[in-house]
Design a protein around this motif. Structure first.
Motif, PDB file in Angstrom:
ATOM      1  N   LEU A 203     -52.805  72.365  -1.948  1.00 53.17           N
ATOM      2  CA  LEU A 203     -53.641  71.989  -3.092  1.00 53.17           C
ATOM      3  C   LEU A 203     -53.077  70.706  -3.697  1.00 53.17           C
ATOM      4  O   LEU A 203     -51.856  70.532  -3.776  1.00 53.17           O
ATOM      5  N   MET A 204     -53.973  69.818  -4.154  1.00 48.99           N
ATOM      6  CA  MET A 204     -53.537  68.504  -4.630  1.00 48.99           C
ATOM      7  C   MET A 204     -54.446  68.022  -5.755  1.00 48.99           C
ATOM      8  O   MET A 204     -55.643  68.317  -5.776  1.00 48.99           O
ATOM      9  N   VAL A 212     -53.885  71.112 -13.342  1.00 45.49           N
ATOM     10  CA  VAL A 212     -54.584  72.316 -12.889  1.00 45.49           C
ATOM     11  C   VAL A 212     -54.108  72.727 -11.496  1.00 45.49           C
ATOM     12  O   VAL A 212     -54.056  73.921 -11.170  1.00 45.49           O
ATOM     13  N   THR A 213     -53.718  71.754 -10.681  1.00 48.32           N
ATOM     14  CA  THR A 213     -53.150  72.073  -9.369  1.00 48.32           C
ATOM     15  C   THR A 213     -51.861  72.871  -9.526  1.00 48.32           C
ATOM     16  O   THR A 213     -51.648  73.884  -8.847  1.00 48.32           O
ATOM     17  N   ASN A 215     -50.918  74.670 -12.155  1.00 47.10           N
ATOM     18  CA  ASN A 215     -51.205  75.983 -12.735  1.00 47.10           C
ATOM     19  C   ASN A 215     -51.793  76.948 -11.707  1.00 47.10           C
ATOM     20  O   ASN A 215     -51.363  78.100 -11.595  1.00 47.10           O
ATOM     21  N   ILE A 216     -52.776  76.486 -10.939  1.00 44.15           N
ATOM     22  CA  ILE A 216     -53.400  77.361  -9.939  1.00 44.15           C
ATOM     23  C   ILE A 216     -52.398  77.736  -8.854  1.00 44.15           C
ATOM     24  O   ILE A 216     -52.231  78.910  -8.508  1.00 44.15           O
ATOM     25  N   GLY A 217     -51.731  76.733  -8.307  1.00 37.95           N
ATOM     26  CA  GLY A 217     -50.824  76.985  -7.196  1.00 37.95           C
ATOM     27  C   GLY A 217     -49.608  77.802  -7.572  1.00 37.95           C
ATOM     28  O   GLY A 217     -49.171  78.672  -6.811  1.00 37.95           O
ATOM     29  N   TYR A 218     -49.065  77.538  -8.763  1.00 37.04           N
ATOM     30  CA  TYR A 218     -47.879  78.272  -9.192  1.00 37.04           C
ATOM     31  C   TYR A 218     -48.222  79.723  -9.503  1.00 37.04           C
ATOM     32  O   TYR A 218     -47.400  80.624  -9.329  1.00 37.04           O
ATOM     33  N   ARG A 219     -49.450  79.951  -9.952  1.00 40.10           N
ATOM     34  CA  ARG A 219     -49.898  81.309 -10.255  1.00 40.10           C
ATOM     35  C   ARG A 219     -50.325  82.065  -8.996  1.00 40.10           C
ATOM     36  O   ARG A 219     -50.375  83.295  -9.003  1.00 40.10           O
TER      37      ARG A 219
END
Length: 408
Positions: A203-204, A212-213, A215-219
């Motif tokens: 994701l990038m 947002v990348t 937040n989404i990826g870390y979650r």
């Protein structure tokens, strides 16, 4: 008789021209036969989402060997809105009908291959990917650009409420997160030959698209294993991300590979990134293998400059970065005791593959430490007027020298 011969000659010429024209039409290279070139205008094949069928059985795409595809009117169930998806297929997609490919999902999809409505600039990722694939520096990948919805962009990219340019923002980041994971990814996996597992999904995003990348990826490390944040707007929403880092899913190290970059002219963004980088390193992320940081010399906050950083990202995620080859020390030639910010030194390591990163583990040796201190991430602290040399000792076994003058 002479007239007849002339007519016959003319007919022969016309026939020859027609034959050549037919041959040219029959042998005209398709998108898959050519590498995309910088500055070349290539129109994607557009298909409505409601009429889309898997590529391998999609005659519209297979007959043209289409490698740039635009899926129009793609619906987000929970957000209840429509947008386009922009998709790049690698050169070998149609020649090997069994092979599956890793996928990189990118925010602000229109500018991934085309020109941004805002800056009139492009990341040109199809050109860079083709170049690296042709040089056998990275594996073949699929790239999916996810459009933003204009005025809804900030709302969808924010995981919490805030204020943007004086206007209230209602954070819809959780809904957008659901859209990416449960609408977009399943559609891509069902219609393209993808490698669906987390190890092959990245994701990038840039600016607030970088936030947002993250937040989404870390979650969701069960979905994404690689996250690239270009000039990330970590400070958006009164810097709430910094307080979030100490709680919930953020306080734990996640099994994701991270890239964070920022341009050297983006002073505010440099400070934001430094705070998150410090947290990640404190949380156990290993420099280079798990976390790559790059301060792009002269870099500004727009697609034209982000485009230059696409290559190292693709190498880091999908290729072999090779071996460190050289280090260059970027710094101001003069720093003032009375003028802040003081700036920083930036040690950029170049690898034999062309990959670049900033060495944040190395040490700075100041010839006259009574004049100047060099702290974490190369931050400068001028103390006294004078001139001194500075030597950078890279953690990767390289060395660079520079000279700096401290003025009043």
């Amino acid at each position: 008789m002479i007239l007849t011969r002339k007519k016959a000659a003319m007919i022969s010429v016309i026939c020859a021209v027609l034959v050549i024209a037919i041959i040219c039409l029959l042998t005209k290279p398709s998108q898959s036969n050519l590498l995309f070139q910088l500055g070349e205008e290539v129109s994607p094949v557009a298909i409505d989402a409601g009429e889309f069928v898997p590529v391998d059985s999609n005659k519209i795409l297979t007959e043209q060997n289409a490698r740039l595809i635009k899926v129009e009117n793609f619906h987000a169930k929970q957000l209840n809105n429509d947008r386009s998806l922009h998709i790049y297929l690698p050169p070998g997609y149609y020649t090997d009908t069994v092979k599956r490919f890793p996928v990189l999902y990118v925010q602000d999809g229109k500018s991934v291959f085309d020109y941004s409505d805002w800056s009139k600039e492009s990341l040109g990722m199809h050109v860079t990917a083709d170049k690296l694939i042709s040089e056998k520096k990275i594996q073949e990948i699929i790239i999916v650009g996810i459009d933003n919805i204009g005025e809804e962009r900030i709302n969808e990219y924010a995981h919490w409420d805030g204020i943007d340019m004086g206007k209230p923002v209602k954070g819809k980041g959780l809904l957008y997160e659901n859209f990416v994971i449960h609408d977009v990814k399943p559609f891509i996996d069902q219609n393209f030959r993808t490698m669906k597992d987390r190890e092959h999904t990245a994701l990038m995003g840039a600016s607030i698209g970088g936030l947002v990348t993250f937040n989404i990826g870390y979650r969701h490390p069960e979905t994404f294993s690689k996250l690239a944040m270009m000039s990330p707007y970590f400070g958006w929403g009164d810097g709430k991300i910094y307080s979030e880092l100490d709680r919930g899913v953020y306080q734990e190290k996640r099994p994701v590979k991270l890239w964070i970059d920022v341009g050297s002219t983006e002073e505010d963004f440099m400070g934001m990134a430094a705070a998150v980088i410090s947290f990640l390193r404190k949380n156990g992320y290993q420099d280079y293998d798990e976390l790559a940081v790059y301060e792009a010399p002269g870099g500004e906050h727009s697609e034209r400059f982000w485009a230059d950083r696409v290559e190292p990202i693709l190498l880091y995620f999908f290729g072999d970065i090779g071996k460190p080859q050289s280090v260059a020390l970027y710094m101001e030639q003069e720093v003032s005791i009375s003028k802040m910010p003081y700036g920083n030194m930036n040690a950029v390591v170049t690898y034999d593959s062309g990959f670049k990163l900033t060495d944040i583990k190395g040490n700075y040796k100041v010839e006259k430490p009574e004049l100047l201190l060099v702290g974490t991430y190369g931050r400068l602290r001028p103390l006294k007027e004078g001139k001194t040399s500075v030597t950078f000792l890279s953690s990767l076994g390289l060395e660079a020298d520079g000279e700096i003058t401290v003025v009043k």
